[in-house]
Scaffold this motif. Structure first.
Motif, PDB file in Angstrom:
ATOM      1  N   LYS A  19       0.359  -5.679  -4.336  1.00 15.29           N
ATOM      2  CA  LYS A  19       1.283  -4.675  -3.810  1.00 15.29           C
ATOM      3  C   LYS A  19       1.313  -4.817  -2.295  1.00 15.29           C
ATOM      4  O   LYS A  19       0.278  -4.949  -1.660  1.00 15.29           O
ATOM      5  N   PHE A  20       2.523  -4.792  -1.748  1.00 11.19           N
ATOM      6  CA  PHE A  20       2.698  -4.768  -0.300  1.00 11.19           C
ATOM      7  C   PHE A  20       3.314  -3.426   0.045  1.00 11.19           C
ATOM      8  O   PHE A  20       4.319  -3.030  -0.536  1.00 11.19           O
ATOM      9  N   MET A  21       2.711  -2.720   0.979  1.00 12.70           N
ATOM     10  CA  MET A  21       3.210  -1.399   1.375  1.00 12.70           C
ATOM     11  C   MET A  21       3.355  -1.358   2.888  1.00 12.70           C
ATOM     12  O   MET A  21       2.604  -1.993   3.604  1.00 12.70           O
ATOM     13  N   GLY A  29      -4.806   9.389  16.877  1.00 11.73           N
ATOM     14  CA  GLY A  29      -5.597  10.440  16.237  1.00 11.73           C
ATOM     15  C   GLY A  29      -5.062  10.918  14.898  1.00 11.73           C
ATOM     16  O   GLY A  29      -5.657  11.784  14.260  1.00 11.73           O
ATOM     17  N   GLU A  30      -3.952  10.393  14.433  1.00 10.39           N
ATOM     18  CA  GLU A  30      -3.334  10.841  13.170  1.00 10.39           C
ATOM     19  C   GLU A  30      -3.962  10.126  11.974  1.00 10.39           C
ATOM     20  O   GLU A  30      -4.372   8.970  12.071  1.00 10.39           O
ATOM     21  N   HIS A  31      -4.040  10.837  10.845  1.00  7.19           N
ATOM     22  CA  HIS A  31      -4.524  10.262   9.586  1.00  7.19           C
ATOM     23  C   HIS A  31      -3.413  10.352   8.560  1.00  7.19           C
ATOM     24  O   HIS A  31      -2.665  11.331   8.529  1.00  7.19           O
ATOM     25  N   GLN A  32      -3.320   9.353   7.693  1.00 13.09           N
ATOM     26  CA  GLN A  32      -2.335   9.357   6.607  1.00 13.09           C
ATOM     27  C   GLN A  32      -2.990   8.943   5.309  1.00 13.09           C
ATOM     28  O   GLN A  32      -3.944   8.162   5.306  1.00 13.09           O
ATOM     29  N   VAL A  33      -2.461   9.471   4.204  1.00 10.48           N
ATOM     30  CA  VAL A  33      -2.882   9.050   2.865  1.00 10.48           C
ATOM     31  C   VAL A  33      -1.653   8.463   2.181  1.00 10.48           C
ATOM     32  O   VAL A  33      -0.602   9.107   2.123  1.00 10.48           O
ATOM     33  N   GLN A  34      -1.780   7.249   1.693  1.00  9.00           N
ATOM     34  CA  GLN A  34      -0.682   6.595   0.979  1.00  9.00           C
ATOM     35  C   GLN A  34      -1.049   6.519  -0.503  1.00  9.00           C
ATOM     36  O   GLN A  34      -2.129   6.071  -0.852  1.00  9.00           O
ATOM     37  N   LYS A  35      -0.155   6.979  -1.369  1.00  8.48           N
ATOM     38  CA  LYS A  35      -0.393   6.942  -2.812  1.00  8.48           C
ATOM     39  C   LYS A  35       0.549   5.933  -3.451  1.00  8.48           C
ATOM     40  O   LYS A  35       1.677   5.754  -2.995  1.00  8.48           O
ATOM     41  N   VAL A  42      -7.672  -3.732 -15.158  1.00  7.67           N
ATOM     42  CA  VAL A  42      -9.100  -3.421 -15.265  1.00  7.67           C
ATOM     43  C   VAL A  42      -9.839  -4.429 -14.400  1.00  7.67           C
ATOM     44  O   VAL A  42      -9.606  -5.629 -14.509  1.00  7.67           O
ATOM     45  N   GLY A  43     -10.707  -3.966 -13.542  1.00 11.71           N
ATOM     46  CA  GLY A  43     -11.471  -4.871 -12.691  1.00 11.71           C
ATOM     47  C   GLY A  43     -11.660  -4.285 -11.317  1.00 11.71           C
ATOM     48  O   GLY A  43     -11.988  -3.117 -11.162  1.00 11.71           O
ATOM     49  N   SER A  44     -11.428  -5.103 -10.313  1.00 10.92           N
ATOM     50  CA  SER A  44     -11.512  -4.611  -8.941  1.00 10.92           C
ATOM     51  C   SER A  44     -10.388  -5.254  -8.136  1.00 10.92           C
ATOM     52  O   SER A  44      -9.854  -6.296  -8.514  1.00 10.92           O
ATOM     53  N   VAL A  45     -10.042  -4.613  -7.036  1.00  3.69           N
ATOM     54  CA  VAL A  45      -8.993  -5.130  -6.159  1.00  3.69           C
ATOM     55  C   VAL A  45      -9.517  -5.181  -4.733  1.00  3.69           C
ATOM     56  O   VAL A  45     -10.452  -4.469  -4.376  1.00  3.69           O
ATOM     57  N   ARG A  46      -8.916  -6.032  -3.945  1.00  2.00           N
ATOM     58  CA  ARG A  46      -9.248  -6.085  -2.533  1.00  2.00           C
ATOM     59  C   ARG A  46      -8.135  -5.371  -1.780  1.00  2.00           C
ATOM     60  O   ARG A  46      -6.972  -5.742  -1.892  1.00  2.00           O
ATOM     61  N   VAL A  47      -8.511  -4.340  -1.047  1.00  2.00           N
ATOM     62  CA  VAL A  47      -7.557  -3.576  -0.244  1.00  2.00           C
ATOM     63  C   VAL A  47      -7.651  -4.103   1.182  1.00  2.00           C
ATOM     64  O   VAL A  47      -8.738  -4.179   1.756  1.00  2.00           O
ATOM     65  N   MET A  48      -6.489  -4.477   1.732  1.00  2.00           N
ATOM     66  CA  MET A  48      -6.462  -5.032   3.090  1.00  2.00           C
ATOM     67  C   MET A  48      -5.483  -4.229   3.941  1.00  2.00           C
ATOM     68  O   MET A  48      -4.397  -3.883   3.470  1.00  2.00           O
ATOM     69  N   VAL A  49      -5.865  -3.950   5.169  1.00  2.00           N
ATOM     70  CA  VAL A  49      -5.014  -3.236   6.116  1.00  2.00           C
ATOM     71  C   VAL A  49      -4.902  -4.097   7.369  1.00  2.00           C
ATOM     72  O   VAL A  49      -5.900  -4.593   7.889  1.00  2.00           O
ATOM     73  N   ILE A  50      -3.672  -4.255   7.824  1.00  2.00           N
ATOM     74  CA  ILE A  50      -3.428  -4.997   9.059  1.00  2.00           C
ATOM     75  C   ILE A  50      -2.733  -4.041  10.020  1.00  2.00           C
ATOM     76  O   ILE A  50      -1.773  -3.361   9.647  1.00  2.00           O
ATOM     77  N   THR A  51      -3.250  -3.964  11.252  1.00  2.00           N
ATOM     78  CA  THR A  51      -2.673  -3.056  12.252  1.00  2.00           C
ATOM     79  C   THR A  51      -2.179  -3.857  13.437  1.00  2.00           C
ATOM     80  O   THR A  51      -2.638  -4.966  13.693  1.00  2.00           O
ATOM     81  N   GLY A  52      -1.241  -3.261  14.134  1.00  2.00           N
ATOM     82  CA  GLY A  52      -0.752  -3.950  15.312  1.00  2.00           C
ATOM     83  C   GLY A  52       0.043  -3.022  16.207  1.00  2.00           C
ATOM     84  O   GLY A  52       0.717  -2.112  15.753  1.00  2.00           O
TER      85      GLY A  52
END
Length: 194
Positions: A19-21, A29-35, A42-52
């Motif tokens: 998934k690309f979001m 100072g702001e926080h966000q929650v993305q759903k 079934v298993g595990s996923v790697r969550v990656m965040v790139i900032t710029g």
């Protein structure tokens, strides 16, 4: 399709979990929650965040287990042939103690019939996993087979869907003989297997 003709369809056995979001904008100072909704997984996923911002970039990643209180995983061969009998083991995972008694129902399309009962149950004394076996008879047809597995227990529901091809393992072979037979004459030839 369900009428026995494959129509060139191929079974999609391994659906990718990608998934690309974004992009998302955050003020200082702001926080966000993305759903987001995940596909059956079934298993595990790697969550990656790139900032710029401007010329500054950063990244972070974390491996996250994907689990629910009740999960199932069904296993069938990649391809089956018309008229075959095939076993369908269903792994049932109880990930919380509230999941004690689980009912599993298998619903195939017209490419299969169930030989030993469409609904079975299993029970758990503690967190763990059990295997529940079903037996399917393949129809005398070719096409795309689908099997839906639903498990319920402890107020939870899990669903797993399988697609697979039903095709004849032997391709059709034809051999022909040509002869001109004059009136009143006969013709014979030896039949040789090919």
């Amino acid at each position: 399709g369900e009428n026995g003709s494959s129509g060139g369809q191929k079974a999609n056995r391994f659906k990718p979990m990608v998934k690309f979001m974004g992009p998302f904008e955050l003020k200082a100072g702001e926080h966000q929650v993305q759903k987001f909704m995940m596909p059956q997984y079934v298993g595990s996923v790697r969550v990656m965040v790139i900032t710029g911002e401007g010329l500054a970039y950063g990244s972070a990643e974390k491996t996250v287990p994907v689990r629910k209180p009740l999960m199932i995983l069904g296993t069938l061969p990649r391809v089956v042939g018309p008229g075959e009998t095939v076993d369908l083991p269903v792994d049932v995972f109880a990930m919380e103690k509230k999941v004690k008694n689980v009912s599993i129902t298998v619903t195939p399309n017209t490419m299969f019939t169930i030989e030993d009962g469409a609904t079975k149950s299993t029970s758990f004394k503690d967190i763990g996993d059990n295997v529940v076996n079903f037996r399917l008879k393949v129809a005398e047809a070719s096409g795309l087979g689908t099997v839906k597995i639903v498990a319920t227990g402890g107020g939870e529901r899990a669903e797993y869907n399988i697609q697979l091809e039903v095709r004849n393992p032997n391709t059709e072979m034809t051999n022909s003989y040509e002869a001109v037979i004059d009136p009143g004459k006969s013709w014979t030839t030896d039949y040789v297997l090919f």
